[in-house]
Write a protein that holds these residues in place. Sequence first.
Motif, PDB file in Angstrom:
ATOM      1  N   ASN A 115       0.825  -1.216   0.000  1.00  0.00           N
ATOM      2  CA  ASN A 115       0.000   0.000   0.000  1.00  0.00           C
ATOM      3  C   ASN A 115       0.855   1.260   0.000  1.00  0.00           C
ATOM      4  OD1 ASN A 115      -2.344  -1.438   0.132  1.00  0.00           O
ATOM      5  ND2 ASN A 115      -2.273  -1.577   2.368  1.00  0.00           N
ATOM      6  N   LYS A 116       2.121   1.115   0.421  1.00  0.00           N
ATOM      7  CA  LYS A 116       2.951   2.309   0.570  1.00  0.00           C
ATOM      8  C   LYS A 116       3.414   2.888  -0.765  1.00  0.00           C
ATOM      9  CE  LYS A 116       4.441   2.011   5.254  1.00  0.00           C
ATOM     10  NZ  LYS A 116       4.610   0.739   5.903  1.00  0.00           N
ATOM     11  N   GLY A 117       3.539   2.070  -1.770  1.00  0.00           N
ATOM     12  CA  GLY A 117       3.881   2.579  -3.108  1.00  0.00           C
ATOM     13  C   GLY A 117       5.358   2.851  -3.307  1.00  0.00           C
ATOM     14  N   ASP A 118       5.752   2.974  -4.576  1.00  0.00           N
ATOM     15  CA  ASP A 118       7.167   3.135  -4.933  1.00  0.00           C
ATOM     16  C   ASP A 118       7.765   4.425  -4.377  1.00  0.00           C
ATOM     17  OD1 ASP A 118       6.915   0.820  -6.234  1.00  0.00           O
ATOM     18  OD2 ASP A 118       6.875   1.655  -8.262  1.00  0.00           O
ATOM     19  N   ALA A 119       6.979   5.505  -4.410  1.00  0.00           N
ATOM     20  CA  ALA A 119       7.517   6.808  -3.973  1.00  0.00           C
ATOM     21  C   ALA A 119       7.974   6.741  -2.516  1.00  0.00           C
ATOM     22  CB  ALA A 119       6.463   7.882  -4.149  1.00  0.00           C
ATOM     23  N   TYR A 120       7.194   6.045  -1.670  1.00  0.00           N
ATOM     24  CA  TYR A 120       7.544   5.914  -0.244  1.00  0.00           C
ATOM     25  C   TYR A 120       8.899   5.217  -0.095  1.00  0.00           C
ATOM     26  CZ  TYR A 120       7.566   4.051   4.494  1.00  0.00           C
ATOM     27  OH  TYR A 120       7.943   3.706   5.775  1.00  0.00           O
ATOM     28  N   TYR A 121       9.051   4.095  -0.822  1.00  0.00           N
ATOM     29  CA  TYR A 121      10.290   3.330  -0.668  1.00  0.00           C
ATOM     30  C   TYR A 121      11.485   4.047  -1.302  1.00  0.00           C
ATOM     31  CZ  TYR A 121       7.661  -0.425   1.417  1.00  0.00           C
ATOM     32  OH  TYR A 121       6.874  -1.152   2.273  1.00  0.00           O
ATOM     33  N   GLU A 122      11.227   4.815  -2.386  1.00  0.00           N
ATOM     34  CA  GLU A 122      12.341   5.580  -2.985  1.00  0.00           C
ATOM     35  C   GLU A 122      12.850   6.617  -1.997  1.00  0.00           C
ATOM     36  OE1 GLU A 122      10.841   7.043  -6.722  1.00  0.00           O
ATOM     37  OE2 GLU A 122      10.682   4.983  -7.470  1.00  0.00           O
ATOM     38  N   LYS A 123      11.912   7.291  -1.318  1.00  0.00           N
ATOM     39  CA  LYS A 123      12.295   8.316  -0.334  1.00  0.00           C
ATOM     40  C   LYS A 123      13.044   7.651   0.835  1.00  0.00           C
ATOM     41  CE  LYS A 123      10.316  12.070   2.285  1.00  0.00           C
ATOM     42  NZ  LYS A 123       9.264  12.213   3.244  1.00  0.00           N
TER      43      LYS A 123
END
Length: 413
Positions: free
Chosen positions: A23-31
């Motif tokens: 649910n957190k999405g790619d943007a969350y993990y990239e940050k």
Amino acid sequence: MGTDKQDAVKSLFTAQSAKVDTNKGDAYYEKLYDQCRARLDELKKLAPINSRRDFRTVIEEEGLERRDFLKWASATTAMLMLPASFTPLVAEAAVMMNRVPVVWIELQDCAGNSEALLRSDGPKIDEIILDIISLEFHETLMAASGHQAEKQLEDAIETFKGKYLLFVEGSVPKGLDGAYGTLGAKAETFIDHLKRLSENAAAVIAVGSCATFGGIPAAAPNPTDAVGVMDVVKGKPIINIPACPANPSNMVGVLLHYVLTGQVPELDSLLRPKFAFGYRIHDNCERRAHFDAGEYVEEWGDEGAKNNFCLYKVGCKGPMTFNNCSIVRYNEGVNWPVGVGRGCIGCSEPDFWDKYAYERPMANANIKAPTGGVEKTVDEFGLGLLTAAGVGIAIHAAASAVAGKKESEREEA
Ligand code: SF4
Ligand code: SF4
């Protein structure tokens, strides 16, 4: 290092299924990735405290190869619920565990969590403690005693002011103004000791059921008015790692997460890291198929016990307990309580001794998952099954409720 130990290290966490929160999405993990990268670059500039060796060196000196270390890092990344792309960062963080100072204190406890930590694996925790983690104070494991030990503690909290992680084992007795537990020649109460040491800690980590929720000292009638760390320490990040004892993999996991991110891991409503307590015992239990099939141990030593049937009817509280011990297991991953035929007593839940530690099913199991995961009650499982066994459980539970009520009426009389 013997082959058995190498195998234990190689298999560490391999049974753990990665449970990345999609649910957190790619943007969350990239940050998060960028944050971790920056954090590790900062840590790299610091010298290892007391010139301790690093994790990879110790592993390689133990006869393991670099690819074993990377396998460990990959499995640990999954355990921390991070995407596989974080594996190189986790490997780097493990190497830099010697940059973060740790102070470990014991209050009203049995030292069972320290004992469990000594039984950790991959590499053995005595090697981690002595060579990798910068453990600045641990009264049970250190050679110094008396005034010398006190000085070591005061020096550590002064030198590493605002930077050390404070691990706390044992409950805090509040009764008689804290007089049930005191330390040293000045008779500082446990409660004052904890407050003073927390003040300049970067975060406070309560290990074991006593430090988290009061544990056995807080069981009725709680003669010392024992409470957990979170009832005393305010205004600091607190991480609870309950269980009796806490699983050493979870202790090392929390430390590694902090080294990697500089932050506490994501927590549930009881301040437990979700990477370790987002799993319900019952959902990862090797006896689960027997529960679903209505095959139970009815009494100790019966045919069901010989056939490793489900332990629900002899009191297993796995359906309402959240912990990863059915996955990570204990003693170098060899086994865990249910695996050896003893039902779970819910030791990672608040008030476990009063609420769960008896050998009959709960009569009124209205349990919610604090992680927001599975929110079924045991009774719902029983009704949902609508099998003879399901009905049997309900009848058994009702009988237990009556028996329990009669017992308490007798005690009150
Ligand atoms: S009740 Fe206990 S033994 Fe049975 S499946 Fe659930 S966790 Fe396993
Ligand atoms: S199986 Fe249950 S009682 Fe045993 S260690 Fe795990 S949570 Fe605690």
